[in-house]
Design an enzyme around this catalytic site. Structure first.
Site, mmCIF file in Angstrom:
data_model
loop_
_atom_site.group_PDB
_atom_site.id
_atom_site.type_symbol
_atom_site.label_atom_id
_atom_site.label_comp_id
_atom_site.label_asym_id
_atom_site.label_seq_id
_atom_site.Cartn_x
_atom_site.Cartn_y
_atom_site.Cartn_z
ATOM 1 N N LEU A 52 -22.739 -23.869 4.652
ATOM 2 C CA LEU A 52 -23.010 -24.730 5.799
ATOM 3 C C LEU A 52 -23.770 -25.954 5.299
ATOM 4 C CD1 LEU A 52 -24.331 -22.099 8.397
ATOM 5 C CD2 LEU A 52 -22.035 -23.090 8.310
ATOM 6 N N ASP A 53 -23.630 -27.078 6.002
ATOM 7 C CA ASP A 53 -24.411 -28.259 5.664
ATOM 8 C C ASP A 53 -25.897 -27.936 5.743
ATOM 9 O OD1 ASP A 53 -22.093 -29.699 5.372
ATOM 10 O OD2 ASP A 53 -22.188 -30.621 7.362
ATOM 11 N N ARG A 54 -26.698 -28.680 5.011
ATOM 12 C CA ARG A 54 -28.131 -28.399 4.924
ATOM 13 C C ARG A 54 -28.808 -28.374 6.295
ATOM 14 N NH1 ARG A 54 -33.008 -31.176 4.162
ATOM 15 N NH2 ARG A 54 -31.929 -33.151 4.511
#
Length: 243
Positions: free
Chosen positions: A92-94
């Site tokens: 997942l994106d940060r």
């Protein structure tokens, strides 16, 4: 006026280096809006809010799979530091929170799970708060091209990879809409780019045209693979914006 990182250092009683790092990681906001420039000039009376990194919580664990509730502002790869015997199945994106899956590297289950992702048989459902009023369901199939030069950024392009996102509005509040996003593919920044392409960027996603906020309002709500199904409740930060 004074540099933002110097003011933050004074408020938090930390070094200038630590203050810059907090701002660069997107952990600092002013009046509910994320602070992006450490060297920007601000009033000495500015009050900063600093996000505290939360430890990921275990949703489920057995011999095959570890399901975690990922906090925002934590890199997916850093999750393995908390659970060294496990490896990422996907990422997942940060700034994206929610369900993420880890597996044992090289196991039979790992091989089968990777095949499920490649065959687009994994159910992935997200919640997002977007700019503007979205009143009808939208299916987006625009191809996505990702360019990586220091950091990744994606765009809609004819020579991009196939991407499929189904957007369903759930609740409208003012000029914002809470939506459900179901994706069959997993392109870099797919939901963010697709929503931006229909003029409804995600709240807090300044990279793709969204209004400034304390974080990216994107949450991995549910994932299902084989006979497993895991979910994470909508974050309280979402509830504070959609009332």
């Amino acid at each position: 006026m004074e540099k933002a990182y110097k003011l933050l250092a004074l408020q938090e009683h930390i070094s200038h280096k630590e203050a810059k790092s907090l701002i660069d990681k997107g952990l600092v906001s002013v009046n509910g809006k994320r602070l992006n420039i450490a060297r920007g000039n601000l009033s000495p009376k500015t009050i900063f809010t600093v996000e505290k990194i939360q430890k990921p919580q275990i949703i489920f664990q057995d011999s095959n799979i570890l399901a975690l509730d990922k906090p925002p502002f934590v890199e997916s790869y850093d999750l393995c530091k908390f659970f060294p015997e496990w490896n990422l199945l996907h990422r997942l994106d940060r700034e994206t929170s929610g369900v993420i899956l880890l597996i044992k590297e090289g196991s039979d289950f790992h091989t089968k799970a990777k095949m499920e992702f490649r065959a687009q048989k994994v159910y992935k459902e997200y919640l997002a708060i977007v700019n503007g009023i979205l009143s009808e369901e939208v299916e987006i199939t625009k191809p996505i091209l990702t360019i990586k030069k220091g950091f990744a950024k994606s765009k809609i392009a004819k020579d991009g990879l196939p991407a499929h996102t189904l957007i369903t509005p759930l609740q409208v509040s003012g000029k914002k809409t809470l939506v459900q996003a179901i994706i069959k593919t997993g392109r870099t920044h797919q939901i963010r780019v697709h929503l931006s392409s229909i003029s409804h960027p995600i709240f807090g996603d300044v990279l793709y045209g969204g209004s400034p906020s304390s974080r990216l309002m994107l949450h991995a709500h549910k994932i299902a693979i084989f006979d497993y199904e895991f979910s994470s409740p909508m974050p309280k930060t979402f509830q504070g914006i959609i009332q």
